[in-house]
Design a protein around this motif. Structure first.
Motif, PDB file in Angstrom:
ATOM      1  N   THR A  98       0.409  -1.559   0.119  1.00 16.44           N
ATOM      2  CA  THR A  98      -0.283   0.596  -0.049  1.00 16.44           C
ATOM      3  C   THR A  98       0.735   0.987   0.295  1.00 16.44           C
ATOM      4  O   THR A  98       0.055   2.454  -0.141  1.00 16.44           O
ATOM      5  N   LYS A  99       2.244   0.901   0.354  1.00 15.58           N
ATOM      6  CA  LYS A  99       2.383   1.684   0.558  1.00 15.58           C
ATOM      7  C   LYS A  99       2.592   3.636   1.641  1.00 15.58           C
ATOM      8  O   LYS A  99       2.297   4.752   1.045  1.00 15.58           O
ATOM      9  N   VAL A 100       2.005   3.230   2.032  1.00  9.27           N
ATOM     10  CA  VAL A 100       1.006   3.903   3.442  1.00  9.27           C
ATOM     11  C   VAL A 100       2.669   4.318   4.535  1.00  9.27           C
ATOM     12  O   VAL A 100       2.009   3.610   4.344  1.00  9.27           O
ATOM     13  N   PRO A 101       2.401   5.517   4.767  1.00  6.38           N
ATOM     14  CA  PRO A 101       3.833   5.556   5.696  1.00  6.38           C
ATOM     15  C   PRO A 101       3.195   5.568   7.024  1.00  6.38           C
ATOM     16  O   PRO A 101       2.156   5.279   7.014  1.00  6.38           O
ATOM     17  N   ASP A 102       3.689   5.213   8.110  1.00  6.40           N
ATOM     18  CA  ASP A 102       3.431   4.815   9.191  1.00  6.40           C
ATOM     19  C   ASP A 102       2.316   4.283   9.442  1.00  6.40           C
ATOM     20  O   ASP A 102       1.704   3.820  10.252  1.00  6.40           O
ATOM     21  N   LEU A 103       1.872   3.201   8.104  1.00 10.50           N
ATOM     22  CA  LEU A 103       0.513   1.878   8.250  1.00 10.50           C
ATOM     23  C   LEU A 103       0.729   1.331   9.408  1.00 10.50           C
ATOM     24  O   LEU A 103       0.328   1.362  10.776  1.00 10.50           O
ATOM     25  N   GLU A 104       2.273   0.441  10.055  1.00  6.80           N
ATOM     26  CA  GLU A 104       1.909  -0.064  11.640  1.00  6.80           C
ATOM     27  C   GLU A 104       1.414   0.722  12.114  1.00  6.80           C
ATOM     28  O   GLU A 104       1.159   0.131  12.856  1.00  6.80           O
ATOM     29  N   LYS A 105       2.178   1.954  12.403  1.00  6.99           N
ATOM     30  CA  LYS A 105       2.151   3.644  13.643  1.00  6.99           C
ATOM     31  C   LYS A 105       0.511   3.247  14.156  1.00  6.99           C
ATOM     32  O   LYS A 105      -0.194   3.029  14.980  1.00  6.99           O
ATOM     33  N   ARG A 106      -0.107   3.202  12.658  1.00  5.63           N
ATOM     34  CA  ARG A 106      -1.492   3.913  12.363  1.00  5.63           C
ATOM     35  C   ARG A 106      -2.843   2.900  13.215  1.00  5.63           C
ATOM     36  O   ARG A 106      -2.977   3.157  13.509  1.00  5.63           O
ATOM     37  N   ILE A 107      -1.646   1.153  12.684  1.00  2.64           N
ATOM     38  CA  ILE A 107      -2.985   0.290  12.572  1.00  2.64           C
ATOM     39  C   ILE A 107      -2.745   0.118  14.481  1.00  2.64           C
ATOM     40  O   ILE A 107      -3.536   0.362  15.289  1.00  2.64           O
ATOM     41  N   GLU A 108      -1.474   0.364  14.881  1.00  2.00           N
ATOM     42  CA  GLU A 108      -1.317  -0.055  16.321  1.00  2.00           C
ATOM     43  C   GLU A 108      -2.451   1.456  17.679  1.00  2.00           C
ATOM     44  O   GLU A 108      -2.661   0.704  18.457  1.00  2.00           O
ATOM     45  N   ALA A 109      -2.314   2.117  16.689  1.00  2.00           N
ATOM     46  CA  ALA A 109      -3.067   3.160  17.526  1.00  2.00           C
ATOM     47  C   ALA A 109      -4.707   3.096  17.661  1.00  2.00           C
ATOM     48  O   ALA A 109      -4.785   4.086  18.641  1.00  2.00           O
ATOM     49  N   THR A 110      -4.684   1.860  16.250  1.00  2.00           N
ATOM     50  CA  THR A 110      -6.677   2.010  17.311  1.00  2.00           C
ATOM     51  C   THR A 110      -6.937   1.282  18.065  1.00  2.00           C
ATOM     52  O   THR A 110      -7.448   0.869  18.118  1.00  2.00           O
ATOM     53  N   ARG A 111      -6.235   0.497  17.872  1.00  2.00           N
ATOM     54  CA  ARG A 111      -6.376  -1.074  19.549  1.00  2.00           C
ATOM     55  C   ARG A 111      -5.963  -0.039  20.357  1.00  2.00           C
ATOM     56  O   ARG A 111      -5.267   1.457  20.783  1.00  2.00           O
ATOM     57  N   THR A 112      -8.038  -0.774  21.106  1.00  2.00           N
ATOM     58  CA  THR A 112      -8.012   0.379  21.916  1.00  2.00           C
ATOM     59  C   THR A 112      -8.219  -0.533  23.108  1.00  2.00           C
ATOM     60  O   THR A 112      -8.959  -1.332  23.378  1.00  2.00           O
ATOM     61  N   HIS A 113      -8.083   0.062  24.487  1.00  2.00           N
ATOM     62  CA  HIS A 113      -9.144  -0.643  25.870  1.00  2.00           C
ATOM     63  C   HIS A 113      -9.763   0.075  26.549  1.00  2.00           C
ATOM     64  O   HIS A 113      -8.784   1.255  27.016  1.00  2.00           O
TER      65      HIS A 113
END
Lengths: 444, 305
Positions: A146-161
Motif C-alpha cells: 500500500t505504501k502508506v507511510p507509518d501504516l504500522e504505527k497507525r494500525i497500532e494506534a487503533t487498538r483501544t482498551h
C-alpha cells in the motif's frame, strides 16, 4: 418463659466457653481466606522448569525467529537430526519437538511432539510466538504493497482498551462506582457462609439432641419443661452461638479493613466520593490515574450496602438455620446412635448441597431464572438469595422469599416438635419413615 | 387427705394398650408403692403424672383439682433410666436442674450446699460428671430430684446402682422426707424395700390395675393358713394322725430345737390346730406365716396370666 431462657443460656454458655469455639472462631477467617487465596496463588505461580524445544522448520518461514524466554529455549535443528529424533523424542535431550511443515503457511498448523503432556502455558507461548512472527510478516507485506507511510504505527494506534466503570445510582441519586467482581466475591462469601453455618450449627443441634437422648438426661429435663421448650431452647441457644461467631467476624473484618485503609493516606470517604463524582462529570480525567488500585477497591467497597447485606445475612441465617436445625433435631431425636444418622440425614443435606451448587451459577447471573427460583424455594433460598443480594434484589422478591422462608420454618418447627416429642423417649430399634409419620399423629 | 389421684386413666400407643382405666389414690404423707412386671404400664403412668405425656382418657388430680402445667414444679421425678450431662460440672449441673424446677439460683445454691455437706461430696462440685463413678452420679441425681423440696416425689428404682451402705443412706433420706410431709410414689422390683417402705401399694399388670390396698392388709389377705411352730418333745410325722388332717410342709428335729411348718385346710382354724398340737407336743412358739410381698407379687401376677 423463664425456663426456656435457662435452657438457652446453658446451651449458649457451655458452647461459647469451650476452647475449641474460641480457637475455631479466630482461625476460621484465616482458613477460609487460605481456601480462596491459595488456589489462585498457585495458579499464578510461574512454571520454573527450563525446557529446550527442538524446532524443525520445513517451511523456513520461522527459522531463527523464535525468541528464547526465561524458561523456554528454542533450538533449530537440521533435517537429518529431525528425522533422527522425531520418533524417539522421549530418549533425546529435548523436552519437545516443534515441527513446522513445508506447507505451513496454507495449513496454519504446527505440531508439538513430546513424550509428555504439554503444559497449557507452554502451548500458548509457542502459539503466541509463531502468531507474532506471521502477523509481523503479513503486516510488512501490506505496508510494502500500500505504501502508506507509518501504516504500522497507525494500525497500532487503533487498538483501544475500554474500562467499564459500573455506576450504581443510590436513593438520593448520588452516583457510586460499583463493581461486579466485588459483588461476585461478596455473593460467594456470604452464600457460602450461610451454607457453612447451617451445616455446622444444624449438625451441632443434632449432636446436642443425641447427647441428651443417649445420656438419658432427657427424661429428667422434660419432667421440668415441655419437650418443645427443650428443643427450641437448644435451637435458639445454638443460634446465638452462631451469631456470636458472626459478630466476631464482622468486627474483625471491619477492623482489618479500616486498619489497612490507614496505610493509604488521603483516601478518606469524602475524597473518594469527590473523585468518583469528578470522574462522572468527565472533569478531572487526569485525577483518575493517581488513584491507585487499592484506593479503587476501597471506594468500591464503600458502595456495598453493608447494613442491608448484614441484615439480610442475619435474617436468612436465622430462617435457614431454624428450618434445617429443626429437621436435624427431629433426626437426632429419632435415632439412638450416630451410625443410624446417615439414612435420615441424606434428605436434609441434599437441598443444602444443591443450594451451594446453584450458588455458583447465581453469582454469575443473579437475575437469571435459576437464581430467581432457587432464591424463592425456602430450602435453598438462604444460600442463593445471599448470593444475589450484593447485586441488588427487587424488594418484592426479597419480601416474598423471606415470607416463604418464615412460613416454611414455622411449619417445619411444628412438625419437628412432634417427631422430637415422641422420638426422645423411644429407645431400641431404628424407626422407619412410616413410624416417624405415625408419631406426627400422636396426641401429646 | 388425698394428695394425688388418677381416675380411670387409659393410654394407647400405636399398637399396644399401655394403660386401661387405671385409678390410684395417694394419701398425703405416705409412701405409695407402684408395682408390676416389666412392660406392665408403670412407666407410662409415671410419665402421665409428670405430664411428659397425656392420657387418652381419664384424668389426674392434685390437691383435689385437675393437674396443671405449673404443678410440675411441685413434683420431683427420678426416672429409672437416668443420666446427667457428662461433660458438665457437677455443681453447675445441679444448679441448672434446680433452676429448671423453679428455684432461684440463690435458693438452689443454698439447698445444694446443705445436701452436698450432708452427703459429704462437696469435693465433687467442680468435677465433671464423667469423672464420677456410677454410684456417685446416682447420688448427685438423687439430690437434683429432691432439691426443690417437691410435695410429690416419684422414685423409679431409686436404689439401682447403689451399694448397701448408700442404699441405707438413701432409704433414711426417703423416710425423713416422708416424716417432713412429702408424699412419695415408689416404683421398684425390689419387694423387700416395698415391705420396708410402702404404706400402700398398687399392682399393675398388662395395663390394668389388679391389686390395690395398704401393704399390711394385702399381705394379710394373701396369707394361706401356714404356721411355724417350735416345740419340745418327739414327733414322728410319718403316719401320724396330724399328717392326716393337716398339710405338713416341713418337720425338722435336731438338738437346736424342733420346728414344724404346717398348713391347716380351709374351714379349719388356728384354735383347732393348737388343740390338736398340744395333745402331742409341748409348744414353745406359734407364729402365723405372713407372705412376703415377693410371694404376693408372684402369686397375683401368675393368677392374672
Amino acid at each position: 418463659m423463664h425456663k426456656i431462657a435457662l435452657i438457652i443460656r446453658r446451651e449458649y454458655t457451655t458452647r461459647v466457653q469451650k476452647k475449641s469455639f474460641i480457637i475455631l472462631t479466630l482461625l476460621m477467617p484465616i482458613l477460609m481466606s487460605a481456601l480462596f487465596i491459595l488456589p489462585a496463588y498457585f495458579a499464578t505461580m510461574d512454571d520454573e522448569e527450563t525446557r529446550t524445544i527442538a524446532v524443525y522448520d520445513g517451511s523456513s518461514v520461522i527459522l531463527g525467529r523464535l525468541e528464547n524466554s526465561e524458561f523456554t529455549k528454542f533450538k533449530f535443528i537440521p533435517e537429518e537430526e529431525y528425522k533422527n529424533i522425531k520418533d524417539k523424542i522421549q530418549s533425546s535431550d529435548y523436552y519437545a519437538l516443534l515441527a513446522i511443515a513445508p506447507n505451513f503457511l496454507t495449513t496454519n498448523t504446527v505440531q508439538v511432539i513430546s513424550g509428555r503432556n504439554i503444559p497449557f502455558d507452554l502451548k500458548s507461548q509457542i502459539q503466541d510466538k509463531i502468531q507474532n512472527v506471521i502477523e509481523k510478516d503479513k503486516m510488512a507485506e501490506v505496508v510494502r504493497q500500500t505504501k502508506v507511510p507509518d501504516l504500522e504505527k497507525r494500525i497500532e494506534a487503533t487498538r483501544t482498551h475500554i474500562n467499564v466503570d459500573t455506576i450504581k445510582l443510590g436513593e438520593g441519586g448520588e452516583a457510586k462506582k460499583s463493581s461486579t467482581e466485588i459483588g461476585m466475591i461478596l455473593g460467594y462469601i456470604f452464600g457460602f457462609m450461610i451454607y457453612m453455618f447451617i451445616f455446622i450449627y444444624g449438625t451441632m443441634v443434632m449432636q446436642g439432641v443425641m447427647e441428651e437422648k443417649q445420656s438419658r438426661i432427657v427424661e429428667v429435663i422434660i419432667s421440668s419443661v415441655k419437650p418443645f421448650q427443650l428443643m427450641m431452647g437448644k435451637i435458639v441457644g445454638i443460634a446465638f452461638v452462631g451469631l456470636t461467631q458472626f459478630a466476631i467476624w464482622v468486627i474483625l473484618g471491619f477492623t482489618i479493613l479500616s486498619a489497612s485503609r490507614s496505610f493509604y493516606p488521603g483516601t478518606t470517604h469524602a475524597q473518594q466520593i469527590q473523585n468518583v463524582m469528578a470522574q462522572n462529570q468527565d472533569a478531572v480525567q487526569a485525577a483518575a490515574p493517581q488513584m491507585d488500585k487499592m484506593q479503587e477497591i476501597f471506594s468500591m467497597i464503600d458502595t456495598i450496602n453493608f447494613p442491608l447485606i448484614i441484615g439480610c445475612f442475619i435474617f436468612f441465617f436465622i430462617g435457614g438455620y431454624l428450618l434445617y436445625s429443626s429437621m436435624f433435631a427431629a433426626v437426632g431425636s429419632a435415632i439412638d446412635a450416630q451410625e443410624d444418622a446417615q439414612q435420615f440425614m441424606l434428605p436434609i443435606t441434599l437441598p443444602i448441597i444443591l443450594s451451594i451448587m446453584v450458588l455458583m451459577s447465581a453469582i454469575k447471573s443473579p437475575e437469571g431464572p435459576v437464581a430467581f427460583w432457587f432464591s424463592m424455594i425456602p430450602f435453598t433460598s438462604p444460600v442463593v438469595m445471599m448470593a444475589r443480594i450484593p447485586f441488588g434484589v427487587p424488594a418484592w422478591q426479597l419480601v416474598l422469599s423471606m415470607s416463604l422462608l418464615v412460613a416454611t420454618f414455622v411449619g417445619m418447627v411444628w412438625v419437628a416438635g412432634k417427631i422430637y416429642r415422641t422420638g426422645i423417649l423411644m429407645y431400641g430399634k431404628k424407626p422407619s419413615w412410616k413410624e416417624i409419620g405415625k408419631w406426627l399423629m400422636y396426641k401429646s | 387427705m388425698e394428695l394425688f389421684s388418677a381416675k380411670e386413666v387409659s393410654k394407647t400407643y400405636a399398637n399396644h394398650q399401655a394403660l386401661t382405666k387405671v385409678s390410684i389414690s395417694v394419701e398425703e404423707g405416705t409412701i405409695f408403692g407402684l408395682l408390676g412386671p416389666n412392660g406392665a404400664g408403670k412407666t407410662t403412668l409415671i410419665r402421665i403424672i409428670n405430664q411428659i405425656t397425656g392420657p387418652d382418657s381419664g384424668s389426674v388430680w392434685l390437691d383435689g383439682r385437675p393437674l396443671k402445667a405449673e404443678d410440675i414444679d411441685q413434683i420431683g421425678y427420678l426416672p429409672e433410666e437416668r443420666g446427667l450431662y457428662k461433660k458438665m460440672k457437677v455443681g453447675e449441673q445441679a444448679l441448672y436442674l434446680g433452676q429448671l424446677k423453679g428455684l432461684s439460683r440463690r435458693d438452689a445454691m443454698k439447698e445444694l450446699k446443705i445436701w452436698f455437706e450432708k452427703f459429704e461430696i462437696t469435693a465433687w462440685w467442680d468435677k465433671k460428671v464423667m469423672e464420677l463413678s456410677k454410684g456417685m452420679q446416682q447420688k448427685v441425681q438423687f439430690i437434683c430430684t429432691v432439691l426443690h423440696k417437691p410435695r410429690l416425689l416419684i422414685f423409679d428404682e431409686p436404689f439401682s446402682g447403689f451399694d448397701p451402705i448408700n442404699t441405707d443412706i438413701i432409704t433414711r433420706e426417703i423416710l425423713q422426707m416422708k416424716k417432713d410431709g412429702a408424699t412419695i410414689i415408689f416404683s421398684t422390683h425390689n419387694m423387700e424395700s416395698v415391705e420396708q417402705l410402702c404404706d400402700h401399694i398398687a399392682l399393675i399388670d398388662k395395663s390394668k390395675k389388679i391389686l390395690d390396698g395398704p401393704t399390711q392388709q394385702i399381705r394379710e389377705k394373701y396369707k394361706s393358713n401356714i404356721y411355724d411352730i417350735a416345740y419340745r418333745g418327739d414327733l414322728d410325722i410319718h403316719g401320724h394322725v396330724l399328717a392326716g388332717k393337716y398339710n405338713i410342709l416341713s418337720n425338722e428335729q435336731n438338738g437346736m430345737g424342733n420346728k414344724l411348718s404346717i398348713q391347716y385346710p380351709d374351714g379349719s382354724n388356728s384354735r383347732e390346730l393348737i388343740r390338736d398340737l398340744v395333745e402331742h407336743v409341748e409348744i414353745v412358739s406359734f407364729n402365723e406365716v405372713i407372705p412376703s410381698m415377693n410371694e404376693v407379687f408372684i402369686k397375683v401376677v401368675k393368677q392374672n396370666s
